[in-house]
Design a protein around this motif. Structure first.
Motif, mmCIF file in Angstrom:
data_model
loop_
_atom_site.group_PDB
_atom_site.id
_atom_site.type_symbol
_atom_site.label_atom_id
_atom_site.label_comp_id
_atom_site.label_asym_id
_atom_site.label_seq_id
_atom_site.Cartn_x
_atom_site.Cartn_y
_atom_site.Cartn_z
ATOM 1 N N THR A 199 5.691 -11.106 15.976
ATOM 2 C CA THR A 199 5.682 -9.667 16.570
ATOM 3 C C THR A 199 5.340 -8.402 15.442
ATOM 4 N N TYR A 200 4.456 -7.646 15.993
ATOM 5 C CA TYR A 200 3.942 -6.337 15.008
ATOM 6 C C TYR A 200 4.290 -4.965 15.887
ATOM 7 N N VAL A 201 5.193 -4.371 15.183
ATOM 8 C CA VAL A 201 5.789 -3.158 15.932
ATOM 9 C C VAL A 201 5.291 -1.972 14.821
ATOM 10 N N PRO A 202 4.240 -1.253 15.309
ATOM 11 C CA PRO A 202 3.868 -0.021 14.564
ATOM 12 C C PRO A 202 4.543 1.089 15.093
ATOM 13 N N MET A 203 4.932 2.062 14.276
ATOM 14 C CA MET A 203 5.516 3.359 14.697
ATOM 15 C C MET A 203 4.683 4.397 14.205
ATOM 16 N N HIS A 252 13.762 8.581 14.635
ATOM 17 C CA HIS A 252 13.864 7.582 15.571
ATOM 18 C C HIS A 252 13.930 6.073 15.242
ATOM 19 N N LEU A 253 14.209 6.038 13.814
ATOM 20 C CA LEU A 253 14.264 4.509 13.510
ATOM 21 C C LEU A 253 15.235 3.753 14.041
ATOM 22 N N LYS A 254 16.336 4.251 14.587
ATOM 23 C CA LYS A 254 17.351 3.706 15.325
ATOM 24 C C LYS A 254 16.826 2.902 16.617
ATOM 25 N N HIS A 255 15.678 3.239 17.149
ATOM 26 C CA HIS A 255 15.146 2.615 18.253
ATOM 27 C C HIS A 255 14.149 1.439 17.776
ATOM 28 N N LEU A 256 13.975 1.164 16.710
ATOM 29 C CA LEU A 256 13.210 0.275 16.144
ATOM 30 C C LEU A 256 14.029 -1.136 16.896
ATOM 31 N N PRO A 257 13.190 -2.040 17.282
ATOM 32 C CA PRO A 257 13.630 -3.321 17.914
ATOM 33 C C PRO A 257 14.258 -4.144 16.881
ATOM 34 N N GLY A 258 15.281 -5.106 17.189
ATOM 35 C CA GLY A 258 15.903 -5.760 16.303
ATOM 36 C C GLY A 258 15.229 -7.330 16.540
ATOM 37 N N GLU A 283 6.710 1.970 23.670
ATOM 38 C CA GLU A 283 7.929 2.648 23.559
ATOM 39 C C GLU A 283 7.885 4.051 23.266
ATOM 40 N N VAL A 284 8.211 5.116 24.030
ATOM 41 C CA VAL A 284 7.910 6.441 23.699
ATOM 42 C C VAL A 284 9.222 7.168 23.432
ATOM 43 N N HIS A 303 4.194 -4.367 19.895
ATOM 44 C CA HIS A 303 5.116 -3.553 20.545
ATOM 45 C C HIS A 303 4.909 -2.106 19.950
ATOM 46 N N ASN A 304 4.215 -1.033 20.565
ATOM 47 C CA ASN A 304 3.934 0.185 19.967
ATOM 48 C C ASN A 304 5.219 1.110 20.245
ATOM 49 N N VAL A 305 5.456 1.791 19.142
ATOM 50 C CA VAL A 305 6.486 2.708 19.195
ATOM 51 C C VAL A 305 6.274 4.103 18.921
ATOM 52 N N VAL A 306 6.174 5.306 19.665
ATOM 53 C CA VAL A 306 5.808 6.440 19.269
ATOM 54 C C VAL A 306 7.089 7.266 19.171
#
Length: 320
Positions: free
Chosen positions: A106-110, A143-149, A4-5, A134-137
């Motif tokens: 789930t692992y979500v690195p940003m 952009h913290l508000k875009h982290l998945p819930g 997710e970019v 789930h990668n977040v660039v």
């Protein structure tokens, strides 16, 4: 593995231009530390973490080695969100503990660096095949508000990186993290502790000169990205302890008078001999101060751990 970019190459370039224009026309001059981290900068920082003078990584790793199982039992996290993940080297201690506990899904690195992000998570996907990655660039200040819930989340912000934010920035950041979380979800925060400058300063001014090379890398980033003509060797690396603020400042000091042209922002910058650019602040903390800042942001500290030499602190805080 998904990507997710929220910070693409154009956005990154616009942000760099804005920071360079603002920082290098200020008095005194400054640049944000995030611009150290192109591919070369990321590799240099990984080398720094293994230097004998650089205690924070070893100290935090010791805490996580000792406490990861407790963190897993306390949080029962189904999602691990890691901010500023980089190469995710210490993350495996948490991944191992949470997968052994049987909760992690789930692992979500940003991270701002898609290269470091994808390199690290490609290995994690192989080593933890049952884990959704789930990668977040993105930029952790925007952009913290875009982290998945979704379900029992644990946010990890390690390495003492929170110290790179000045107090007003820290307050805004911690409030943003709290806004992402539901009551009862957790933040795991690494903070370097106040100690003698004779221990702190060498961690930012090592004998081998790796940190000096890392500091000057911000000049190479401007040369490569904005067509600037900085001579990196024309700037001396400086690391100073500021006792009133209780932080280390890294600076670049012009060795001689020079004029630098930066076509990418249509800017010409003159430096006097001895003039400095502040490139990083690295604040050091006390336990009571960490608890107060977390409380102001809407957290309560459930656990506080230090390494055996009391050099570094890790707090596990719960959103209230």
């Amino acid at each position: 593995m998904t990507l997710e970019v929220h910070l693409d190459a154009d956005d990154l370039a616009r942000t760099l231009r804005a920071d360079v224009l603002t920082g290098l026309t200020a008095d005194p001059k400054w640049l944000p530390p995030k611009w150290f981290y192109d591919a070369r900068g990321s590799e240099l920082f990984e080398r720094i973490t293994e230097l004998p003078e650089y205690y924070p990584t070893r100290s935090e790793r010791q805490i996580l080695t000792d406490r990861a199982d407790s963190i897993a039992r306390h949080t029962r996290a189904r999602t691990l969100l890691e901010l500023g993940s980089g190469y995710s080297t210490k993350t495996r201690l948490l991944l191992d503990a949470l997968t052994t506990a049987g909760t992690l899904e789930t692992y979500v690195p940003m991270d701002v660096s898609p290269t470091a992000l994808q390199a690290a998570t490609a290995r994690i996907s192989v080593d933890y095949p049952a884990l959704r990655v789930h990668n977040v660039v993105g930029d952790l200040t925007r952009h913290l508000k875009h982290l998945p819930g979704g379900g029992a989340r644990l946010v990890a912000f390690l390495g003492g990186t929170v110290g790179n934010l000045v107090p007003a920035e820290r307050a805004a950041f911690l409030s943003d993290v709290r806004a992402v979380l539901e009551p009862g979800e957790h933040l795991l925060l690494g903070t370097d502790l106040v100690k003698s400058p004779t221990v702190v300063v060498p961690a930012y001014d090592d004998a081998a000169g790796v940190t000096a090379d890392f500091n000057r890398n911000v000049l190479r980033v401007m040369n490569n990205s904005l067509g600037a003509d900085f001579d990196p060797e024309g700037f001396a690396h400086v690391a100073l302890w500021e006792p009133e603020q209780e932080w280390v400042e890294m600076r670049l000091r012009a060795r001689w008078p020079m004029r630098v042209t930066i076509p990418g922002v249509d800017l010409v910058v003159d430096f006097k001999a001895g003039e400095e650019i502040r490139t990083e602040v690295s604040a050091k903390f006390r336990r009571d101060g960490v608890a107060a800042e977390l409380s102001d942001a809407g957290f309560t500290v459930d656990h506080w751990w230090t390494d055996r030499d009391d050099l570094f602190g890790v707090s596990l805080a719960r959103a209230v």
